[in-house]
Every structure is written in C-alpha cells, then in structure tokens.
Design a protein around this motif. Structure first.
Motif, PDB file in Angstrom:
ATOM      1  N   TRP A  93      -6.967  28.938  52.212  1.00 22.31           N
ATOM      2  CA  TRP A  93      -7.205  30.264  51.648  1.00 22.31           C
ATOM      3  C   TRP A  93      -5.868  30.971  51.481  1.00 22.31           C
ATOM      4  CZ3 TRP A  93     -12.148  32.544  54.464  1.00 22.31           C
ATOM      5  CH2 TRP A  93     -13.249  31.725  54.154  1.00 22.31           C
ATOM      6  N   VAL A  94      -5.704  31.645  50.351  1.00 22.77           N
ATOM      7  CA  VAL A  94      -4.446  32.309  50.023  1.00 22.77           C
ATOM      8  C   VAL A  94      -4.732  33.709  49.500  1.00 22.77           C
ATOM      9  CG1 VAL A  94      -3.341  30.102  49.435  1.00 22.77           C
ATOM     10  CG2 VAL A  94      -4.379  31.476  47.613  1.00 22.77           C
ATOM     11  N   GLU A  95      -3.670  34.476  49.334  1.00 24.50           N
ATOM     12  CA  GLU A  95      -3.776  35.795  48.734  1.00 24.50           C
ATOM     13  C   GLU A  95      -3.792  35.682  47.210  1.00 24.50           C
ATOM     14  OE1 GLU A  95      -0.850  37.979  51.958  1.00 24.50           O
ATOM     15  OE2 GLU A  95      -0.180  36.274  50.748  1.00 24.50           O
ATOM     16  N   ALA A  96      -4.283  36.736  46.566  1.00 24.02           N
ATOM     17  CA  ALA A  96      -4.253  36.800  45.105  1.00 24.02           C
ATOM     18  C   ALA A  96      -3.663  38.158  44.711  1.00 24.02           C
ATOM     19  CB  ALA A  96      -5.655  36.638  44.522  1.00 24.02           C
ATOM     20  N   PRO A  97      -2.394  38.140  44.241  1.00 25.39           N
ATOM     21  CA  PRO A  97      -1.535  37.015  43.878  1.00 25.39           C
ATOM     22  C   PRO A  97      -0.890  36.373  45.106  1.00 25.39           C
ATOM     23  CG  PRO A  97      -0.351  39.067  43.567  1.00 25.39           C
ATOM     24  CD  PRO A  97      -1.754  39.457  43.946  1.00 25.39           C
ATOM     25  N   ALA A 147      -3.031  47.868  48.749  1.00 25.45           N
ATOM     26  CA  ALA A 147      -1.788  48.471  49.235  1.00 25.45           C
ATOM     27  C   ALA A 147      -1.471  48.093  50.669  1.00 25.45           C
ATOM     28  CB  ALA A 147      -1.871  49.992  49.105  1.00 25.45           C
ATOM     29  N   ASP A 148      -2.454  47.608  51.427  1.00 26.45           N
ATOM     30  CA  ASP A 148      -2.245  47.220  52.829  1.00 26.45           C
ATOM     31  C   ASP A 148      -2.278  45.709  53.024  1.00 26.45           C
ATOM     32  OD1 ASP A 148      -1.924  49.813  53.936  1.00 26.45           O
ATOM     33  OD2 ASP A 148      -4.083  50.127  53.786  1.00 26.45           O
ATOM     34  N   GLY A 149      -2.094  44.946  51.938  1.00 27.04           N
ATOM     35  CA  GLY A 149      -2.043  43.494  52.067  1.00 27.04           C
ATOM     36  C   GLY A 149      -3.380  42.837  51.763  1.00 27.04           C
ATOM     37  N   ILE A 150      -3.538  41.603  52.224  1.00 30.96           N
ATOM     38  CA  ILE A 150      -4.761  40.857  51.950  1.00 30.96           C
ATOM     39  C   ILE A 150      -5.963  41.611  52.524  1.00 30.96           C
ATOM     40  CG2 ILE A 150      -4.527  39.434  54.041  1.00 30.96           C
ATOM     41  CD1 ILE A 150      -5.767  37.114  52.434  1.00 30.96           C
ATOM     42  N   GLN A 151      -7.048  41.618  51.772  1.00 30.42           N
ATOM     43  CA  GLN A 151      -8.244  42.357  52.179  1.00 30.42           C
ATOM     44  C   GLN A 151      -9.009  41.530  53.221  1.00 30.42           C
ATOM     45  OE1 GLN A 151     -10.446  43.805  48.758  1.00 30.42           O
ATOM     46  NE2 GLN A 151      -8.576  44.441  47.720  1.00 30.42           N
ATOM     47  N   VAL A 152      -8.704  41.796  54.466  1.00 28.93           N
ATOM     48  CA  VAL A 152      -9.219  40.988  55.570  1.00 28.93           C
ATOM     49  C   VAL A 152     -10.730  41.118  55.704  1.00 28.93           C
ATOM     50  CG1 VAL A 152      -9.051  40.576  58.059  1.00 28.93           C
ATOM     51  CG2 VAL A 152      -6.997  41.113  56.751  1.00 28.93           C
ATOM     52  N   ASP A 153     -11.282  42.258  55.288  1.00 27.18           N
ATOM     53  CA  ASP A 153     -12.741  42.375  55.360  1.00 27.18           C
ATOM     54  C   ASP A 153     -13.413  41.342  54.471  1.00 27.18           C
ATOM     55  OD1 ASP A 153     -11.728  43.627  53.101  1.00 27.18           O
ATOM     56  OD2 ASP A 153     -13.247  45.201  53.072  1.00 27.18           O
ATOM     57  N   MET A 204       1.726  36.222  53.310  1.00 30.39           N
ATOM     58  CA  MET A 204       3.067  36.828  53.351  1.00 30.39           C
ATOM     59  C   MET A 204       2.910  38.278  53.811  1.00 30.39           C
ATOM     60  SD  MET A 204       4.652  35.289  49.813  1.00 30.39           S
ATOM     61  CE  MET A 204       3.033  35.305  48.991  1.00 30.39           C
ATOM     62  N   PRO A 205       3.166  38.581  55.075  1.00 31.47           N
ATOM     63  CA  PRO A 205       2.825  39.897  55.606  1.00 31.47           C
ATOM     64  C   PRO A 205       3.795  41.012  55.241  1.00 31.47           C
ATOM     65  CG  PRO A 205       3.819  38.578  57.320  1.00 31.47           C
ATOM     66  CD  PRO A 205       3.683  37.683  56.125  1.00 31.47           C
ATOM     67  N   ASN A 206       5.053  40.673  54.961  1.00 32.72           N
ATOM     68  CA  ASN A 206       6.062  41.703  54.724  1.00 32.72           C
ATOM     69  C   ASN A 206       6.670  41.573  53.333  1.00 32.72           C
ATOM     70  OD1 ASN A 206       6.031  42.967  57.366  1.00 32.72           O
ATOM     71  ND2 ASN A 206       6.999  41.098  58.132  1.00 32.72           N
ATOM     72  N   PHE A 207       6.564  42.653  52.532  1.00 34.49           N
ATOM     73  CA  PHE A 207       7.235  42.731  51.230  1.00 34.49           C
ATOM     74  C   PHE A 207       6.872  41.529  50.370  1.00 34.49           C
ATOM     75  CE2 PHE A 207      10.326  43.913  54.706  1.00 34.49           C
ATOM     76  CZ  PHE A 207       9.794  45.176  54.882  1.00 34.49           C
ATOM     77  N   HIS A 208       5.591  41.411  50.193  1.00 34.22           N
ATOM     78  CA  HIS A 208       4.936  40.268  49.572  1.00 34.22           C
ATOM     79  C   HIS A 208       5.598  39.849  48.260  1.00 34.22           C
ATOM     80  CE1 HIS A 208       1.649  38.253  47.372  1.00 34.22           C
ATOM     81  NE2 HIS A 208       1.128  37.984  48.561  1.00 34.22           N
ATOM     82  N   ASN A 209       5.686  38.546  48.029  1.00 32.48           N
ATOM     83  CA  ASN A 209       6.123  37.969  46.764  1.00 32.48           C
ATOM     84  C   ASN A 209       4.896  37.429  46.034  1.00 32.48           C
ATOM     85  OD1 ASN A 209       7.291  36.604  44.620  1.00 32.48           O
ATOM     86  ND2 ASN A 209       8.123  34.943  45.892  1.00 32.48           N
ATOM     87  N   PRO A 210       4.432  38.086  44.958  1.00 32.96           N
ATOM     88  CA  PRO A 210       5.127  39.104  44.169  1.00 32.96           C
ATOM     89  C   PRO A 210       4.696  40.548  44.440  1.00 32.96           C
ATOM     90  CG  PRO A 210       3.277  38.313  42.915  1.00 32.96           C
ATOM     91  CD  PRO A 210       3.227  37.575  44.237  1.00 32.96           C
ATOM     92  N   GLY A 211       3.673  40.763  45.260  1.00 27.70           N
ATOM     93  CA  GLY A 211       3.009  42.068  45.314  1.00 27.70           C
ATOM     94  C   GLY A 211       3.831  43.200  45.880  1.00 27.70           C
ATOM     95  N   GLY A 212       4.855  42.898  46.694  1.00 27.11           N
ATOM     96  CA  GLY A 212       5.699  43.929  47.264  1.00 27.11           C
ATOM     97  C   GLY A 212       5.087  44.700  48.416  1.00 27.11           C
ATOM     98  N   ASP A 251       7.411  34.711  56.166  1.00 24.44           N
ATOM     99  CA  ASP A 251       8.076  36.005  56.348  1.00 24.44           C
ATOM    100  C   ASP A 251       9.530  35.942  55.877  1.00 24.44           C
ATOM    101  OD1 ASP A 251       7.982  38.653  57.034  1.00 24.44           O
ATOM    102  OD2 ASP A 251       8.140  38.343  59.192  1.00 24.44           O
ATOM    103  N   ALA A 252       9.741  35.459  54.662  1.00 23.56           N
ATOM    104  CA  ALA A 252      11.092  35.205  54.163  1.00 23.56           C
ATOM    105  C   ALA A 252      11.930  36.470  54.011  1.00 23.56           C
ATOM    106  CB  ALA A 252      11.010  34.475  52.814  1.00 23.56           C
ATOM    107  N   TYR A 253      11.283  37.637  53.830  1.00 21.24           N
ATOM    108  CA  TYR A 253      12.020  38.874  53.552  1.00 21.24           C
ATOM    109  C   TYR A 253      12.032  39.817  54.763  1.00 21.24           C
ATOM    110  CZ  TYR A 253      11.162  36.906  48.977  1.00 21.24           C
ATOM    111  OH  TYR A 253      11.104  36.043  47.918  1.00 21.24           O
ATOM    112  N   ALA A 254      11.727  39.286  55.931  1.00 20.31           N
ATOM    113  CA  ALA A 254      11.488  40.117  57.116  1.00 20.31           C
ATOM    114  C   ALA A 254      12.664  41.029  57.457  1.00 20.31           C
ATOM    115  CB  ALA A 254      11.171  39.223  58.314  1.00 20.31           C
TER     116      ALA A 254
END
Length: 404
Positions: free
Chosen positions: A121-125, A148-154, A177-185, A211-214
């Motif tokens: 399972w991945v995020e979109a995008p 705006a708060d990342g992947i919709q965990v619900d 990608m929890p921090n400064f998402h690529n591409p979502g920011g 966490d490449a941009y941590a």
C-alpha cells in the motif's frame, strides 16, 4: 553470426516503463530544469570533501580500499544512530544498514519482505522510484490519498478492517514519506504517525518510512519518526544525498536486528562502498555539520520563497498549492479539467521542464497536478522558469479553447 540471433524473452520483473524524473528531462542547455528533484551543485561542501578524500587515502587507504574497509563504516553507522535521536529513534549501531543510496534500501526491504503477489500500500501521489521497485517485486499495489496532514490513515484503517471482514489479502508493506513528501510537500501529523504504527502491529504489516528530506526543516521542529511509535514493524530510511551530495551514493536503513539481518544478506558478505563511507567519516572531522546544514536550509528556504512568490504573481488563485515547510518540491493543483501532461512539450519549447502529476500515481489519476522543484536552480532561473511554465500553460489553454 547475428543473422541467426533469436529474440530473447526478458523476465517480466525487468521494469518496462520509460524513465521519469530528472532522467526524462530535456538535455537542452537552454531548458531550465524545474523537474530536477536534486540538490544544488553549488551547495556541496567541496573543500571539506577534498580534504576528507585525501585523508581517506593517505591515512586509511591501505584498509579503506579493501573489501571490509577501515574504521569509516563503523563511524558512519554510529553517526546515523546518534543523529536519528533527533527524530526520537533509539537504535543500536547494529540496527543500521548503510546502502548504496536509499533506493537500494527500498529494494532490499522489498526483497526481504515480499513474495510475488504480496500487497503493498502506498500514498497517492507517491515516489515513482519506489513504485518501480514494488512492481519489479511483482507486488499488488494499492494507493490511498493524501491531504494536508499526509496519508489519510482513516481510509487505511477502513480498508484493513474490510480486508479482514471479506477475507481479502492484507498488505505486507505500507510505503510512506512522512516529512516534506515527494511530490506532495506535506508532512504526516504526529497523531497519524502514531495511528499508522498501531495499525502495523494490529494487522501485522511493515511500514517503510522513507525520510530522505528529514534534515531540511525550514519552519517548525523535527517530528518524531513513525519508527519511534513502532520499532518492530517500521523500517526507517534516509540518505546523505540531500545533505552532502548524491554522488556519494550512501543511504541507510534502521530497523529491528532481525529485519536488518535479512536485508544485509543481499550484500552477500560485502558492504556499500566502504571507501565512500571512509570519506564521509573523515568529512565529519573536516566539516561543522550543523553550520553546513544551516547553510543548506537558508539556501533552499530562500529558493522556495522565490518560487512561491513567482507562482502567486503568475497564477493568482488559478493554481492551488501548499507551501512546504521543508524538502524540495511544490505540488500544484490546477482546475480539474486541466491535463498537465498536455503542455509538457509547450514547456520544453518555452525553455523549462516540469513533471506532470500523472507520473506520481499508480492508477490513472492526478492529471491536473504538476510538480516543480526549487532545489536545483538558482533564484534567477527559478523566476525565469516559472515565467516560462506559466507561458506554456497559457499556450495550452488557448489551444484547448480553440479546439472547443
């Protein structure tokens, strides 16, 4: 001899998709590459790397150039483990696996955890490099939207519950990608990090936390890693590419001793470039890392602000975006009817490159999004690039109106 050459059938796991990202961008010297999700070449610590490289040769070369290396790999592991404490990660040196960039860590985690047909399972995008790896592993990929708060965990929790009720497969791996998402920011909220870790225990899957941009935090504080809430079911990844130089080709994974042992087995007794590790270890003696990091943060924050101001001047309210508090990217949302892939050529003709949003999804969606990167170019090129991008968009709109 070639006249008798038979067609060769390559295995399906070899990726057939064309390259995306910087590899796809125009090589024309007059094209401003706002598609490049790479660090600025001017930000590399050249003088300190030169001194560190010389020290690696003259002080440790006899051992550093052998298979096992000198003391460098151990020092690098120790630095990673100590630095991870900023994100509330408490790990022993033996829980750190240094890899050839974080992309290899994604690959090794996939090999260690997935069988063909397992679900990821991945995020979109999401990051297309990870998707390519999961496809090579012959995984079944399902995506869940960001806000705006990342992947919709619900939504993740609902899908897990329904999978159990209906007897459908559960994921073996969730990539995030929890921090400064690529591409979502965007960045994942602390509450969602904790919930996601709790779900990994409850439904027995692993989280691959990329966490490449941590380190590149422009506003606010370091948030605790997902790993800190679930160390037995999270593999934490990061990289030296964004904070030293991508050519060093060193990333890392932090995980339980068991999962790191499984991932390490793919090195077949070797290690990731022990000489590069020796250079990085020596660099710590020649570089004030905190001062270097502050220089990077000031540079990239300034570049981000230039891009934000120019986008607002050129587009007003026609394009929506969230200002990222770190990382390299701004994720644009155009009106629903816009198809950004249809003005990529217009942009190249105008002298700028960008990535259309559809490249970041595993299903046919995201056509009205685009990713711009502010990390690679200087302020003047960012301004000129956004102007050219806006002109390409106007040409596209005119063409669509004429066609209708």
């Amino acid at each position: 001899m070639t006249s008798n050459l038979q067609p060769f059938i390559y295995p399906k796991r070899v990726p057939a998709a064309p390259p995306v990202g910087a590899a796809q961008a125009s090589t024309r010297s007059d094209v401003i590459p706002l598609s490049y999700g790479t660090p600025s070449s001017d930000a590399f610590p050249y003088a300190e790397l030169q001194a560190a490289s010389a020290a690696a040769i003259f002080q440790e070369g006899r051992d550093a150039l052998q298979y096992a290396g000198a003391l460098g790999p151990g020092r690098v592991q120790q630095w990673i483990a100590e630095r991870a404490a900023l994100r509330s990660i408490h790990a022993e040196q033996g829980q750190v696996l240094v890899t050839y960039g974080s992309q290899q860590a994604i690959d090794f985690a996939s090999r260690a955890l997935l069988e063909p047909g397992d679900h990821v399972w991945v995020e979109a995008p999401t990051y297309f490099g990870a998707v390519s790896t999961f496809k090579t592993a012959e995984a079944v990929i399902t995506s869940f939207p960001l806000d705006a708060d990342g992947i919709q965990v619900d939504r993740v929790e609902i899908a897990l519950r329904e999978a159990v009720q209906q007897g459908n497969p559960l994921p073996k791996l969730l990539y995030c990608m929890p921090n400064f998402h690529n591409p979502g920011g965007v960045s994942l909220s602390v509450e969602r990090r904790e919930r996601l870790a709790r779900l990994a225990y409850e439904y027995n899957f692993f989280i691959l936390e990329d966490d490449a941009y941590a380190e590149l935090v422009y506003e606010g504080q370091h948030l605790p890693a997902i790993y800190s809430f679930g160390p037995e079911r999270v593999i934490y990844l990061s990289s030296f590419s964004k904070i030293i130089a991508p050519g060093i080709r060193l990333g890392w994974a932090i995980g339980s001793a068991t999962v790191i042992r499984h991932m390490n087995s793919f090195f077949q007794g070797s290690k990731a470039s022990v000489f590069s590790q020796e250079i990085v270890a020596q660099l710590f003696d020649h570089l004030s890392f905190d001062e270097h990091l502050q220089h990077l943060i000031e540079r990239y924050r300034s570049s981000r602000d230039v891009m934000v101001d120019t986008l607002r001047e050129q587009f007003g309210d026609e394009v929506q975006f969230q200002i990222p508090s770190g990382g390299f990217f701004i994720w644009l949302t155009f009106p629903e009817e816009v198809r950004t892939s249809e003005f990529v050529k217009d942009a190249t003709d105008q002298g700028v490159s960008f990535l259309p949003g559809s490249q970041f999804f595993v299903t046919p969606e995201g056509g009205h999004h685009a990713r711009l990167s502010f990390s690679y170019c200087n302020a003047e090129d960012i301004q000129r690039g956004v102007l050219r991008f806006a002109e390409a968009y106007r040409h596209y709109k005119t063409r669509v109106q004429q066609h209708n």
